[in-house]
Design an enzyme around this catalytic site. Structure first.
Site, PDB file in Angstrom:
ATOM      1  N   HIS A 196       6.485  -1.813  -2.717  1.00 34.45           N
ATOM      2  CA  HIS A 196       6.671  -1.581  -1.284  1.00 34.45           C
ATOM      3  C   HIS A 196       6.972  -0.125  -0.956  1.00 34.45           C
ATOM      4  CE1 HIS A 196       6.773  -3.276   2.642  1.00 34.45           C
ATOM      5  NE2 HIS A 196       8.074  -3.197   2.831  1.00 34.45           N
ATOM      6  N   HIS A 212      11.376   1.985   4.276  1.00 33.19           N
ATOM      7  CA  HIS A 212      11.809   0.604   3.998  1.00 33.19           C
ATOM      8  C   HIS A 212      13.285   0.506   3.607  1.00 33.19           C
ATOM      9  CE1 HIS A 212       7.618  -0.387   4.331  1.00 33.19           C
ATOM     10  NE2 HIS A 212       7.291   0.358   3.283  1.00 33.19           N
TER      11      HIS A 212
END
Length: 571
Positions: A401, A374
Site C-alpha cells: 500500500h 496512508h
C-alpha cells in the site's frame, strides 16, 4: 524443563548462525534490537517512477492462438496439492461484447515426475467474468475462459512436469516444471520466499521481477495491488488529465481490463514455475455496474480458501513447510463480530506451533507506517485485530500500500515489545503511482486527521495518549518502532533457517547488478521460551514441547554441534 531445553536449543542455534555468517560479515538479529531508527533518503539520481508498459510490449502481447493456454499460474492448495490456472480464448472490449462459452474448451492438466511422461491427469472448472460499464464513453469487457484445476497426490519436495489445456482439440501447452514445497514440520522450509507488493506494469516493475527471478524463489507472496488496471486510462496509457474530466458522465471509475491479461502474460515465466499466493488490495476493488466489485481478483486467482475453511478468496491460510501463512482481507469486514474475525480465531486456535513454528500474516494496508501516505489509514483494522494476532504470537507481518520500504522493531500497540511481530512494509514493487518519499514526522508533512480515508471501513484516527508522541497526531521524529525506512523500488526474500531463525533481505532494484549487495538484512529470531502463546496453545506446547525438542535435537542439534565445532576449529 521445557524452558531450559528451549533456552539451550536457542543458544546453540544462535552460535551456529553466527558461525555460518562470520565469513561474509556480521548480520544483525532482532535480538540486537530494538534498533535506533534509520532513514535512508530517496536517491535523487533515481526516477521516482516510470511509464506504464504499452499493450504491444513483447512481454504483454498474446503469443498463442485462441484455444491454447496462456497466463499459466500456480498456487498452493495444500502440502500435497497445487492449483494450476490459465486462460484460453480472446477477451473482448467494446460497447457490445459477447461472452464466450466456458464449456467450449476443456480444463485438463497432465503431470508426472519425469519429463514427457505424465502418469496423472486431472480435470477442473472453467469460467468467465464481465466488467460492465453502461455509460457514455466507457467500454464493456468480457474475459477469456479462465481455467482452474487442482492436481493432487503430489509428493512434497519432488519435482513435477506438467502440461495444461484441452487434449481433444488438441490444444495443450508446452511442458512446464515446478518443485513442490516440503511438508509442514519444524525442520523443513521452502528454500526462499519472495515478497512483493504494489507491482503494476511499468519499467520499474520489469526491473523488480527480473531481479526477483535472479534470486530464485520457491514461492512468491504478493501482498495486493497487482496490475493497476484501474488507472491505465488516466495515469497510464494515453494519460487522460483526470478521469472525471475525460468521462464526466460516468458515476464510477472504469478499469481497463486488458491490463490484467497483459499482467498475466508478463508474470507467466515466473508463476508457471513457482506458486504465487495473492491477497487483494484496494486496486482490486474495481467497482462496476450494479455494485459488483473484485470480479477480476475473484475469478482469475485460485487460493486455498475452502482448504483453510474460509470459503472466500478474501481471506485464507496455508502452510509452506514449517511456516503457517495467514492472508487477511483489509477491504472486507474485519470487525470482531464479523465472519473474517471468527475464521481467524478458529484458524489460530487450530494451529500447532510444534509442526509449523513460524506464523506469518499478510494483508495489503499496513498498521504501522511512518510515511505521510496512508498514515494511520487502517487504524480501525488494527484496533479490531491486533490483540488477537499478538495473543497468538505472530512472528512477521507483511503489507504493501505505501510505495516504499519500512521495517519495524518488534511492536505492539505502538509500544516496543519483544513479543510483538516484526512488521514490514514492502509496497515498492514499481507501479505507475511512483515512490513515496514524505514522512509524517517531517516538518509540514503530517497529514490532517481528515486525510487518508480508507476505501473500506471507518476512520479511527486519534492522537497518542502515551509515549514520545503523547498528545500529538504525528511524531516530531522518526518513531521508535520504525527501525529502517527507505524510498526505493525493490522486493524481499525470506529464508527460514530453522524453527528459530529466518534471514530477511530487502533488495533494492538499483543494486541488482552489484554482487552481494542488499538494502536491508536481518535475522528475525523467534523466542518461544520468552513469548508463550495463548493458554490453549501454551498447554499444547508444554505437553508436546519435550518430545519436539528431543526430536529436533536428534536431527538439528547434532548438526549444530558439528558445525560449531568445525567453525571453531577452522577459526
Amino acid at each position: 524443563m521445557y524452558g531450559l531445553y528451549a533456552t539451550v536449543l536457542h543458544r546453540l542455534t544462535f552460535i551456529t548462525v553466527v558461525m555460518m555468517t562470520s565469513v561474509s560479515g556480521h548480520i544483525p538479529t532482532t535480538l540486537d534490537g530494538p534498533f535506533k531508527p534509520v532513514t535512508r533518503k530517496f536517491d535523487p539520481n533515481l526516477r521516482m517512477g516510470s511509464d506504464d508498459l504499452p499493450m504491444d510490449h513483447p512481454r504483454l502481447k498474446k503469443n498463442v492462438s485462441s484455444n491454447f493456454p496462456e497466463q499459466i499460474a500456480l498456487a498452493i492448495s495444500s502440502p500435497k496439492s497445487m492449483w494450476v490456472s490459465w486462460i484460453t480464448g480472446d477477451a473482448q472490449i467494446g460497447k457490445n461484447v459477447t461472452p464466450l462459452d466456458p464449456s467450449s474448451v476443456g480444463s485438463e492438466v497432465w503431470y508426472g515426475k519425469q519429463s514427457g511422461k505424465y502418469s496423472k491427469k486431472r480435470r477442473g472448472v472453467s469460467m468467465i467474468y464481465n466488467q460492465l460499464y453502461p455509460f457514455e464513453g466507457l467500454d464493456n469487457y468480457t474475459s477469456g475462459i479462465i481455467h482452474h484445476v487442482k492436481i493432487d497426490g503430489i509428493e512434497p519436495g519432488s519435482t513435477y512436469y506438467y502440461k495444461c489445456g484441452d487434449s481433444s482439440i488438441p490444444a495443450m501447452s508446452n511442458e512446464h516444471v515446478f518443485e513442490m514445497l516440503p511438508l509442514p514440520g519444524p525442520n523443513s522450509y521452502p528454500r526462499r520466499i519472495a515478497v512483493v507488493g504494489d507491482l503494476g506494469l511499468t519499467a520499474n516493475t520489469t526491473t523488480t521481477i527480473d531481479h526477483l527471478i535472479t534470486n530464485n524463489p520457491s514461492m512468491v507472496l504478493m501482498v495486493g495491488d497487482l496490475s493497476y488496471a484501474n488507472q491505465y486510462l488516466t495515469t497510464g496509457g494515453e494519460g487522460a488529465p483526470c478521469f472525471s474530466c475525460a468521462f464526466p458522465d460516468a458515476p464510477i471509475r472504469e478499469t481497463y481490463q486488458p491490463r490484467w491479461d497483459g499482467w498475466g502474460r508478463f508474470m507467466e515465466p515466473l508463476i508457471s514455475k513457482v506458486p504465487m499466493m495473492v491477497i487483494e488490495g484496494n486496486h482490486e476493488i474495481e467497482p462496476q455496474a450494479a455494485g459488483i466489485t473484485f470480479e477480476s481478483y475473484l475469478k482469475r486467482f485460485s487460493v486455498p480458501s475452502k482448504e483453510s475453511r474460509s470459503n472466500t478468496n478474501f481471506y485464507y491460510s496455508f502452510d509452506a513447510g514449517g511456516v503457517h501463512f495467514i492472508m487477511l482481507g483489509a477491504y472486507v469486514d474485519y470487525n470482531r463480530t464479523g465472519a473474517q474475525y471468527a475464521w481467524l480465531q478458529k484458524d489460530l486456535n487450530r494451529l500447532n506451533r510444534s509442526v509449523t513454528p513460524w506464523l506469518v500474516a499478510a494483508w495489503h494496508s499496513p498498521w504501522y507506517n511512518s510515511y505521510s501516505s496512508h498514515y494511520q489509514e487502517f487504524e480501525c483494522m488494527r484496533l479490531e485485530m491486533e490483540q488477537l494476532l499478538y495473543q497468538y504470537r505472530v512472528d512477521i507481518v507483511f503489507s504493501g500500500h505505501v510505495h516504499a520500504y519500512e521495517r519495524m522493531n518488534r511492536v505492539y500497540n505502538y509500544s516496543l515489545d519483544p513479543c510483538g511481530p516484526v512488521y514490514i512494509t514492502i509496497g515498492d514493487g514499481g507501479n505507475i503511482e511512483k515512490i513515496d518519499v514524505d514522512h509524517a514526522d517531517e516538518p509540514g508533512k503530517c497529514p490532517s486527521p481528515g486525510d487518508n480515508v480508507p476505501e473500506f471501513g471507518g476512520v479511527c484516527h486519534t492522537n497518542f495518549t502515551s509515549g514520545p508522541a503523547k498528545g500529538k497526531f504525528c511524531w516530531d521524529k522518526q518513531p521508535e518502532w520504525s527501525a529502517y525506512r527507505e524510498s526505493s523500488f525493490g522486493h524481499g526474500i525470506i529464508e527460514v533457517v530453522n524453527s528459530t531463525y529466518a534471514l530477511w533481505t530487502w533488495h533494492r532494484n538499483q543494486d541488482m547488478y552489484k554482487e552481494n549487495s542488499t538494502g536491508d538484512q536481518i535475522y528475525i529470531v523467534r523466542q518461544p521460551e520468552l513469548c508463550l502463546v495463548s493458554p490453549q496453545q501454551r498447554r499444547h506446547t508444554i505437553a508436546t514441547g519435550f518430545g519436539v525438542l528431543e526430536s529436533h535435537c536428534l536431527s538439528s542439534c547434532f548438526l549444530m554441534f558439528v558445525t560449531a565445532f568445525i567453525c571453531l576449529y577452522i577459526l
